[in-house]
Design a protein around this motif. Structure first.
Motif, PDB file in Angstrom:
ATOM      1  N   GLY A  19       0.830  -1.196   0.000  1.00  0.00           N
ATOM      2  CA  GLY A  19       0.000   0.000   0.000  1.00  0.00           C
ATOM      3  C   GLY A  19       0.865   1.246   0.000  1.00  0.00           C
ATOM      4  O   GLY A  19       2.027   1.222  -0.414  1.00  0.00           O
ATOM      5  N   ALA A  20       0.314   2.355   0.453  1.00  0.00           N
ATOM      6  CA  ALA A  20       1.051   3.618   0.476  1.00  0.00           C
ATOM      7  C   ALA A  20       0.600   4.451   1.658  1.00  0.00           C
ATOM      8  O   ALA A  20      -0.551   4.368   2.102  1.00  0.00           O
ATOM      9  CB  ALA A  20       0.810   4.387  -0.814  1.00  0.00           C
ATOM     10  N   SER A  21       1.514   5.263   2.149  1.00  0.00           N
ATOM     11  CA  SER A  21       1.167   6.186   3.221  1.00  0.00           C
ATOM     12  C   SER A  21       0.701   7.499   2.602  1.00  0.00           C
ATOM     13  O   SER A  21       0.888   7.749   1.411  1.00  0.00           O
ATOM     14  CB  SER A  21       2.375   6.439   4.126  1.00  0.00           C
ATOM     15  N   ILE A  22       0.104   8.331   3.406  1.00  0.00           N
ATOM     16  CA  ILE A  22      -0.373   9.621   2.909  1.00  0.00           C
ATOM     17  C   ILE A  22       0.810  10.465   2.437  1.00  0.00           C
ATOM     18  O   ILE A  22       0.711  11.165   1.423  1.00  0.00           O
ATOM     19  CB  ILE A  22      -1.198  10.345   3.991  1.00  0.00           C
ATOM     20  N   GLU A  23       1.928  10.378   3.123  1.00  0.00           N
ATOM     21  CA  GLU A  23       3.109  11.146   2.728  1.00  0.00           C
ATOM     22  C   GLU A  23       3.602  10.725   1.341  1.00  0.00           C
ATOM     23  O   GLU A  23       3.997  11.577   0.540  1.00  0.00           O
ATOM     24  CB  GLU A  23       4.236  10.982   3.761  1.00  0.00           C
ATOM     25  N   ASN A  53       3.616  -1.052  13.579  1.00  0.00           N
ATOM     26  CA  ASN A  53       4.225  -0.560  14.812  1.00  0.00           C
ATOM     27  C   ASN A  53       5.005   0.736  14.630  1.00  0.00           C
ATOM     28  O   ASN A  53       5.210   1.463  15.594  1.00  0.00           O
ATOM     29  CB  ASN A  53       5.145  -1.625  15.419  1.00  0.00           C
ATOM     30  N   ASP A  54       5.485   1.017  13.416  1.00  0.00           N
ATOM     31  CA  ASP A  54       6.298   2.235  13.214  1.00  0.00           C
ATOM     32  C   ASP A  54       5.451   3.508  13.245  1.00  0.00           C
ATOM     33  O   ASP A  54       5.984   4.606  13.353  1.00  0.00           O
ATOM     34  CB  ASP A  54       7.095   2.171  11.911  1.00  0.00           C
ATOM     35  N   GLY A  55       4.125   3.387  13.161  1.00  0.00           N
ATOM     36  CA  GLY A  55       3.268   4.546  13.355  1.00  0.00           C
ATOM     37  C   GLY A  55       2.743   5.193  12.089  1.00  0.00           C
ATOM     38  O   GLY A  55       1.858   6.017  12.167  1.00  0.00           O
ATOM     39  N   ALA A  56       3.229   4.853  10.911  1.00  0.00           N
ATOM     40  CA  ALA A  56       2.743   5.462   9.677  1.00  0.00           C
ATOM     41  C   ALA A  56       1.604   4.617   9.119  1.00  0.00           C
ATOM     42  O   ALA A  56       1.792   3.454   8.765  1.00  0.00           O
ATOM     43  CB  ALA A  56       3.875   5.567   8.655  1.00  0.00           C
TER      44      ALA A  56
END
Length: 121
Positions: A68-72, A107-110
């Protein structure tokens, strides 16, 4: 001023056209525009059309990846702001296109967003 000079100035036939009036520039404008229009006609080249990759396609490609992808990541790919990416996910991906959008927070929060299956166009 004499009466003769006043009469001459009021006579429309004897008065010279004012500078910039429509009468004096109409013919020269027409000639200039037609010559300019003919000179600016683009020559069509036989170049193959390059298919553009839209920002929507970029985001959908990122979301189709297994991770997937993060918002950043989506912000960097599209030069959109965070609220625009979130609006695209909710309005376009979920509502208009109907893709099942899942999010996970490792766990890394992103938080990462992913679409399960991608339909063809």
């Amino acid at each position: 001023m004499s009466a003769l000079s006043i009469a001459k100035s009021r006579n429309p036939k004897s008065a010279a056209p004012k500078k910039g009036s429509a009468k004096s520039n109409a013919t020269s404008r027409r000639r200039a525009t037609s010559a300019a229009a003919n000179a600016k006609t683009p020559v069509k080249a036989d170049k193959p059309k390059v298919e553009r990759v839209t920002k929507q396609e970029r985001v959908l490609t990122l979301l189709s990846q297994p991770d997937g992808a993060s918002i950043e990541e989506m912000m960097q790919a599209t030069d959109w702001q965070q609220h625009s990416v979130r609006g695209f996910l909710a309005g376009t991906v979920k509502k208009k296109l109907g893709f099942p959008l899942t999010s996970s927070k490792p766990n890394d929060g992103a938080r990462r967003y992913r679409i399960e299956t991608r339909r063809g166009r």
